[in-house]
Scaffold this active site. Structure first.
Site, PDB file in Angstrom:
ATOM      1  N   LYS A 160       0.829  -1.214   0.000  1.00  0.00           N
ATOM      2  CA  LYS A 160       0.000   0.000   0.000  1.00  0.00           C
ATOM      3  C   LYS A 160       0.859   1.259   0.000  1.00  0.00           C
ATOM      4  O   LYS A 160       0.583   2.225  -0.727  1.00  0.00           O
ATOM      5  CB  LYS A 160      -0.897   0.000   1.228  1.00  0.00           C
ATOM      6  CG  LYS A 160      -1.614   1.329   1.474  1.00  0.00           C
ATOM      7  CD  LYS A 160      -1.712   1.656   2.940  1.00  0.00           C
ATOM      8  CE  LYS A 160      -2.276   3.059   3.131  1.00  0.00           C
ATOM      9  NZ  LYS A 160      -2.160   3.513   4.523  1.00  0.00           N
ATOM     10  N   ASN A 161       1.913   1.268   0.799  1.00  0.00           N
ATOM     11  CA  ASN A 161       2.735   2.467   0.924  1.00  0.00           C
ATOM     12  C   ASN A 161       3.615   2.701  -0.298  1.00  0.00           C
ATOM     13  O   ASN A 161       4.224   3.766  -0.417  1.00  0.00           O
ATOM     14  CB  ASN A 161       3.583   2.392   2.192  1.00  0.00           C
ATOM     15  CG  ASN A 161       2.742   2.601   3.443  1.00  0.00           C
ATOM     16  OD1 ASN A 161       1.729   3.284   3.418  1.00  0.00           O
ATOM     17  ND2 ASN A 161       3.159   1.989   4.540  1.00  0.00           N
TER      18      ASN A 161
ATOM     19  N   ARG B 203      -3.607  10.770   4.095  1.00  0.00           N
ATOM     20  CA  ARG B 203      -2.458  11.662   4.190  1.00  0.00           C
ATOM     21  C   ARG B 203      -1.701  11.721   2.857  1.00  0.00           C
ATOM     22  O   ARG B 203      -1.067  12.725   2.531  1.00  0.00           O
ATOM     23  CB  ARG B 203      -1.530  11.187   5.305  1.00  0.00           C
ATOM     24  CG  ARG B 203      -0.278  12.023   5.460  1.00  0.00           C
ATOM     25  CD  ARG B 203       0.512  11.636   6.676  1.00  0.00           C
ATOM     26  NE  ARG B 203       1.812  12.295   6.711  1.00  0.00           N
ATOM     27  CZ  ARG B 203       2.007  13.550   7.056  1.00  0.00           C
ATOM     28  NH1 ARG B 203       0.963  14.292   7.404  1.00  0.00           N
ATOM     29  NH2 ARG B 203       3.209  14.083   7.064  1.00  0.00           N
TER      30      ARG B 203
ATOM     31  N   ASP C 193      -4.643   8.723   9.416  1.00  0.00           N
ATOM     32  CA  ASP C 193      -4.863   8.197  10.756  1.00  0.00           C
ATOM     33  C   ASP C 193      -4.610   9.257  11.817  1.00  0.00           C
ATOM     34  O   ASP C 193      -3.719  10.101  11.684  1.00  0.00           O
ATOM     35  CB  ASP C 193      -3.926   7.018  11.023  1.00  0.00           C
ATOM     36  CG  ASP C 193      -4.336   5.774  10.243  1.00  0.00           C
ATOM     37  OD1 ASP C 193      -5.544   5.635   9.992  1.00  0.00           O
ATOM     38  OD2 ASP C 193      -3.465   4.975   9.900  1.00  0.00           O
TER      39      ASP C 193
ATOM     40  N   ASP D 211       4.954   1.475  11.906  1.00  0.00           N
ATOM     41  CA  ASP D 211       3.672   0.877  11.535  1.00  0.00           C
ATOM     42  C   ASP D 211       3.514  -0.559  12.031  1.00  0.00           C
ATOM     43  O   ASP D 211       2.419  -1.118  11.945  1.00  0.00           O
ATOM     44  CB  ASP D 211       3.496   0.896  10.008  1.00  0.00           C
ATOM     45  CG  ASP D 211       3.040   2.256   9.506  1.00  0.00           C
ATOM     46  OD1 ASP D 211       2.545   3.051  10.318  1.00  0.00           O
ATOM     47  OD2 ASP D 211       3.180   2.523   8.300  1.00  0.00           O
TER      48      ASP D 211
ATOM     49  N   MET E 288       7.858   8.442  17.478  1.00  0.00           N
ATOM     50  CA  MET E 288       7.448   9.176  16.281  1.00  0.00           C
ATOM     51  C   MET E 288       6.049   9.784  16.404  1.00  0.00           C
ATOM     52  O   MET E 288       5.807  10.898  15.933  1.00  0.00           O
ATOM     53  CB  MET E 288       7.495   8.253  15.063  1.00  0.00           C
ATOM     54  CG  MET E 288       8.891   7.738  14.736  1.00  0.00           C
ATOM     55  SD  MET E 288       8.871   6.744  13.226  1.00  0.00           S
ATOM     56  CE  MET E 288      10.586   6.252  13.138  1.00  0.00           C
TER      57      MET E 288
END
Length: 426
Positions: free
Chosen positions: A22-23, A93, A117, A312, A334
């Protein structure tokens, strides 16, 4: 609205194949705007965030044709700096990733504030500073306006190793005039895939995988074809599900070369797997025992930029730790909201002390019990689903749309492994 109803305590067994990353999909779709020639992307994940990105580029004039269930042909022949739907921008985002390609391609772009998110502040300053260095004029007034009259190469030191800021900088720089050096660049697998994809289209990017990228700008990019690699976050989600249910699962085409540091961290909790080619096999007989530091000290698992342990995955690791014998500290510096989902695990029976917004201490193993839950974000939602699979009794998870922003047909894949999970309309 839909919810998942899960009967826990059932070992998972069988084979599963993860979707494309996905990223990687989101920046690659945005990068298709850099050329007016057709591009074919294969192994795209069929998830909500990818669908939103498709609608965004279509609203800018790109044409998207479905070739099969996971392949698109994208042609961005005629682009216009249209006002994007603010609601679509707020959903992901990754809408900020359109800034670099649009500034490079047509020199003008407006963008409502991106969403995503709710896991704490996610600053955009690094994007702005990098794009300004490349010749983009950026103004902000409850929304962004990007304008450029030709981009130029620059020597850029990113003030943080931001994945999306690195990707935006790369996409702008490949069409800039002259050479660009991006220092303190992120090097995650999806950043590497973006670079490899752009080179297929005619870009000249060197030192891929390092934190210092060298880019020689080109006047035009051509069309091409590219296949996305597997999503290592989905791979590790199924590893976690297999481990906590004491099942044996083969994860096919798992991209095992990207899992070295992740394997090291999970080994600290007594989790192991076998590698067979590019498949990953999770055996049922896991030790699930925390390996302490020297002299019996409680180990601390801390997230960091790649190739260190990714933020993640910390939610998945926390859920697995509730089933391991011993004490372990998790620290995600983070994002200030990443740990808040742990109160739901506590409600299921986990022994977790939330030390502050960034750290939690877990004492295991804990018997988890079924509970009524809500998915707060993609990764926490998947972690709660994994907890429900391990729990005694029935759990319900509402707001499953959050999970489905990052996982396609997750309930179907789990059912194929033997999980007792149903999708129910509320």
């Amino acid at each position: 609205m839909e919810k998942f109803v899960i009967e826990g305590g059932v070992p998972l067994n069988g084979e599963v194949t993860p979707a494309g990353n996905k990223n990687a999909a989101l920046p690659l779709i945005a990068a298709c705007l850099l050329t007016d020639e057709p591009i074919i992307l294969r192994n795209l994940p069929q998830i909500k965030d990818v669908g939103v990105m498709r609608r965004l580029i279509e609203s800018l004039g790109a044409q998207v044709e479905d070739l099969d269930s996971t392949s698109w042909r994208i042609t961005a022949r005629d682009l216009e700096p249209a006002d994007l739907d603010p609601d679509l921008c707020r959903r992901i985002r990754a809408s900020i990733l359109l800034a670099g390609p649009m500034a490079a391609r047509i020199g003008e772009f407006k963008l409502s504030p991106p969403g995503g998110d709710v896991i704490g502040r996610r600053r955009l300053d690094t994007h702005i500073l990098a794009l300004r260095a490349l010749g983009v004029d950026v103004k902000y007034d409850r929304g962004f306006t990007f304008q450029a009259d030709g981009l130029r190469g620059a020597d850029i030191l990113l003030d943080e190793a931001s994945v999306t800021a690195t990707e935006n900088s790369i996409m702008a720089a490949v069409r800039g005039k002259g050479d660009t050096i991006i220092r303190n660049a992120a090097s995650e697998p999806h950043v590497q895939e973006l670079c490899q994809f752009l080179n297929v289209l005619g870009a000249q990017i060197e030192e891929i995988g390092s934190n210092t990228l060298h880019i020689q700008g080109v006047s035009n990019l051509h069309g091409g074809e590219f296949t996305l690699g597997p999503d290592y976050l989905e791979v590790m989600s199924f590893v976690g599900a297999a481990v906590v249910t004491h099942g044996t699962v083969r994860i096919k085409n798992a991209g095992v070369n990207n899992l070295q540091m992740i394997a090291h961290i999970f080994e600290r909790m007594g989790v192991r797997w076998q590698v067979d080619g590019d498949d990953l096999i999770v055996p049922a007989d896991q030790e699930l025992k925390v390996n302490p530091d020297l002299d019996g000290a409680i180990p601390e698992i801390k997230t960091n930029v790649w190739p260190a342990f990714p933020t993640d995955l910390i939610s998945i690791a926390i859920t697995v730790a509730t089933q391991a014998t011993g004490s372990i500290m998790f620290h995600d510096w983070m994002f200030s909201g990443r740990m808040y989902f742990t109160d739901k695990l506590v409600g299921m029976g986990a022994k977790i002390i939330l030390c502050d917004p960034y750290r939690c201490l877990i004492q295991g193993p804990n018997q988890l019990y079924g509970e009524n839950l809500e998915s707060p974000d993609i990764r926490a939602g998947m972690s709660l689903l994994i907890a429900a699979l391990a729990a005694k009794g029935q759990s319900t998870i509402r707001n499953v749309g959050q999970i489905e922003r990052g996982y396609h047909d997750v309930d179907g894949k789990l059912r194929a492994l033997g999980a007792k999970i149903e999708r129910v309309k509320e």
